[in-house]
Enzyme design. Structure first.
Site, mmCIF file in Angstrom:
data_model
loop_
_atom_site.group_PDB
_atom_site.id
_atom_site.type_symbol
_atom_site.label_atom_id
_atom_site.label_comp_id
_atom_site.label_asym_id
_atom_site.label_seq_id
_atom_site.Cartn_x
_atom_site.Cartn_y
_atom_site.Cartn_z
ATOM 1 N N SER A 7 102.743 48.194 64.032
ATOM 2 C CA SER A 7 103.820 47.422 64.657
ATOM 3 C C SER A 7 104.940 48.375 65.026
ATOM 4 O O SER A 7 105.559 48.988 64.157
ATOM 5 C CB SER A 7 104.337 46.361 63.682
ATOM 6 O OG SER A 7 105.577 45.880 64.161
ATOM 7 N N HIS A 32 100.790 46.780 68.129
ATOM 8 C CA HIS A 32 101.383 45.454 67.935
ATOM 9 C C HIS A 32 102.847 45.472 68.364
ATOM 10 O O HIS A 32 103.632 46.275 67.865
ATOM 11 C CB HIS A 32 101.247 45.065 66.462
ATOM 12 C CG HIS A 32 101.672 43.670 66.135
ATOM 13 N ND1 HIS A 32 100.866 42.573 66.345
ATOM 14 C CD2 HIS A 32 102.813 43.183 65.607
ATOM 15 C CE1 HIS A 32 101.493 41.475 65.953
ATOM 16 N NE2 HIS A 32 102.694 41.824 65.497
ATOM 17 N N ASP A 34 106.246 43.273 68.734
ATOM 18 C CA ASP A 34 106.917 42.064 68.255
ATOM 19 C C ASP A 34 108.043 41.658 69.197
ATOM 20 O O ASP A 34 109.049 42.345 69.307
ATOM 21 C CB ASP A 34 107.481 42.306 66.850
ATOM 22 C CG ASP A 34 106.378 42.358 65.807
ATOM 23 O OD1 ASP A 34 105.585 41.400 65.749
ATOM 24 O OD2 ASP A 34 106.308 43.355 65.062
ATOM 25 N N MET A 36 110.901 39.075 69.915
ATOM 26 C CA MET A 36 111.717 38.070 69.212
ATOM 27 C C MET A 36 112.916 37.674 70.071
ATOM 28 O O MET A 36 113.536 38.532 70.704
ATOM 29 C CB MET A 36 112.215 38.641 67.883
ATOM 30 C CG MET A 36 111.115 39.189 66.992
ATOM 31 S SD MET A 36 111.757 39.614 65.372
ATOM 32 C CE MET A 36 110.320 40.465 64.664
ATOM 33 N N HIS A 65 103.065 39.850 70.204
ATOM 34 C CA HIS A 65 103.270 38.732 69.286
ATOM 35 C C HIS A 65 104.578 38.060 69.699
ATOM 36 O O HIS A 65 105.649 38.595 69.460
ATOM 37 C CB HIS A 65 103.331 39.307 67.860
ATOM 38 C CG HIS A 65 103.665 38.307 66.807
ATOM 39 N ND1 HIS A 65 104.018 38.686 65.519
ATOM 40 C CD2 HIS A 65 103.691 36.956 66.827
ATOM 41 C CE1 HIS A 65 104.253 37.602 64.802
ATOM 42 N NE2 HIS A 65 104.074 36.537 65.562
ATOM 43 N N MET A 67 107.390 35.724 69.296
ATOM 44 C CA MET A 67 108.143 34.894 68.350
ATOM 45 C C MET A 67 109.325 34.327 69.119
ATOM 46 O O MET A 67 110.472 34.723 68.943
ATOM 47 C CB MET A 67 108.589 35.739 67.155
ATOM 48 C CG MET A 67 107.435 36.063 66.212
ATOM 49 S SD MET A 67 107.787 37.499 65.190
ATOM 50 C CE MET A 67 107.296 38.804 66.309
ATOM 51 N N MET A 136 100.314 34.861 59.694
ATOM 52 C CA MET A 136 101.516 35.532 59.189
ATOM 53 C C MET A 136 101.502 35.535 57.666
ATOM 54 O O MET A 136 101.355 34.492 57.034
ATOM 55 C CB MET A 136 102.782 34.823 59.694
ATOM 56 C CG MET A 136 103.038 34.939 61.177
ATOM 57 S SD MET A 136 103.011 36.632 61.814
ATOM 58 C CE MET A 136 104.340 37.389 60.870
ATOM 59 N N GLY A 141 110.262 37.704 61.648
ATOM 60 C CA GLY A 141 111.658 38.011 61.979
ATOM 61 C C GLY A 141 112.043 39.446 61.687
ATOM 62 O O GLY A 141 112.843 40.032 62.391
ATOM 63 N N PHE A 142 111.444 39.999 60.654
ATOM 64 C CA PHE A 142 111.843 41.349 60.235
ATOM 65 C C PHE A 142 110.649 42.126 59.689
ATOM 66 O O PHE A 142 109.739 41.541 59.116
ATOM 67 C CB PHE A 142 112.912 41.259 59.130
ATOM 68 C CG PHE A 142 114.106 40.465 59.547
ATOM 69 C CD1 PHE A 142 115.135 41.036 60.299
ATOM 70 C CD2 PHE A 142 114.193 39.104 59.244
ATOM 71 C CE1 PHE A 142 116.224 40.285 60.716
ATOM 72 C CE2 PHE A 142 115.278 38.335 59.663
ATOM 73 C CZ PHE A 142 116.298 38.933 60.392
ATOM 74 N N GLY A 144 109.247 45.105 56.981
ATOM 75 C CA GLY A 144 109.595 45.522 55.629
ATOM 76 C C GLY A 144 109.701 44.426 54.588
ATOM 77 O O GLY A 144 110.261 44.638 53.519
ATOM 78 N N ASP A 174 99.450 39.744 59.556
ATOM 79 C CA ASP A 174 100.698 40.444 59.875
ATOM 80 C C ASP A 174 101.768 40.184 58.827
ATOM 81 O O ASP A 174 102.171 39.043 58.620
ATOM 82 C CB ASP A 174 101.155 39.932 61.257
ATOM 83 C CG ASP A 174 102.412 40.598 61.781
ATOM 84 O OD1 ASP A 174 102.874 41.576 61.177
ATOM 85 O OD2 ASP A 174 102.917 40.117 62.816
ATOM 86 N N GLY A 175 102.233 41.251 58.183
ATOM 87 C CA GLY A 175 103.400 41.168 57.318
ATOM 88 C C GLY A 175 103.168 41.676 55.912
ATOM 89 O O GLY A 175 102.344 41.145 55.180
#
Ligand code: DX5
Ligand code: ZN
Length: 220
Positions: A7, A32, A34, A36, A65, A67, A136, A141-142, A144, A174-175
């Site tokens: 990502s 990937h 992201d 947002m 992805h 979001m 997910m 949203g974030f 880490g 993912d995550g």
């Protein structure tokens, strides 16, 4: 059998082309991205112009992805900008079948992303129209964040749901995935493994990807 999808959210954006080359050197096949909007999730990241630039810089599969609210307004645009895979959230789209079809018609692989608290039953009718499901394992949203441990069981149930229907739908997750938990996640049936911090966190993304591939491979 499985692919690592770094990502870029955790990459150094001032050196994006180098970071992409570094993950490719490590064996990554998918990038990937992201997207947002500050509405579906409490963060704003990148959009169409950046995807266009990345397309010009790499042959890796680009996986966007989304979001964002009203993903139907933009999903096909991301394919036109160069994305190979585009996922939209089941929570954000009341006309999912239409959006998935539009992504496919634009020439992309269509995916449905699903949040940790959303039941798998919400995917049932959309499954035949999806090329992949993005499960997910954190609230989006974030980067880490910590892997939500119930995701492994949800992943197994999704694997079963797809296999029972004899579908070819692939599973992406993912995550919160790193070298400490990737093996059990691959064993539970995930095929595309997203990792941001796990790849870029220690400052050597080539090593980061290689470390994940090694950790996920059971040697006999
Ligand atoms: C979270 C994003 C993820 C994130 C993953 O909203 O969808 O793709 O970048 O980052 P890590 O691997 O650090 O959890
Ligand atoms: Zn993501």
């Amino acid at each position: 059998m499985f692919e690592i999808a770094p990502s870029i959210l955790s990459a150094d954006f001032t050196r994006l082309a180098e970071e992409i080359a570094a993950v490719e050197a490590g064996g990554a096949k998918v990038l990937h991205v992201d997207v947002m909007d500050g509405r579906f999730v409490p963060n704003i990241t990148i959009g169409l112009p950046v995807v266009k630039s990345i397309r010009a810089a790499t042959d890796l599969t680009i996986d966007c992805h989304l979001m964002i609210v009203e993903p139907n307004r933009y999903a096909a645009e991301f394919v036109k900008a160069g994305a190979d895979m585009v996922s939209v959230h089941v929570e954000a789209d009341p006309h999912l079948q239409r959006t998935l079809t539009e992504i496919r018609e634009a020439g992309g692989q269509a995916g449905v992303a699903i949040n940790p608290a959303t039941p798998l039953s919400s995917l049932e009718e959309a499954l035949p129209f999806a090329d992949f499901i993005l499960l997910m394992s954190v609230n989006p949203g974030f980067g880490g964040q910590k892997y939500i441990h119930t995701s492994t069981d949800k992943l197994r149930r999704l694997r079963r749901m797809i296999d029972e229907r004899a579908l070819q739908t692939r599973i992406e997750i993912d995550g919160g995935i790193d070298a400490s938990n990737i093996e059990k996640i691959v064993a539970a049936g995930a095929e595309i493994i997203v990792s941001g911090t796990g790849v870029f966190g220690k400052g050597n993304p080539t090593k980061g990807v290689k470390g994940l591939i090694e950790a996920a491979t059971v040697w006999v």
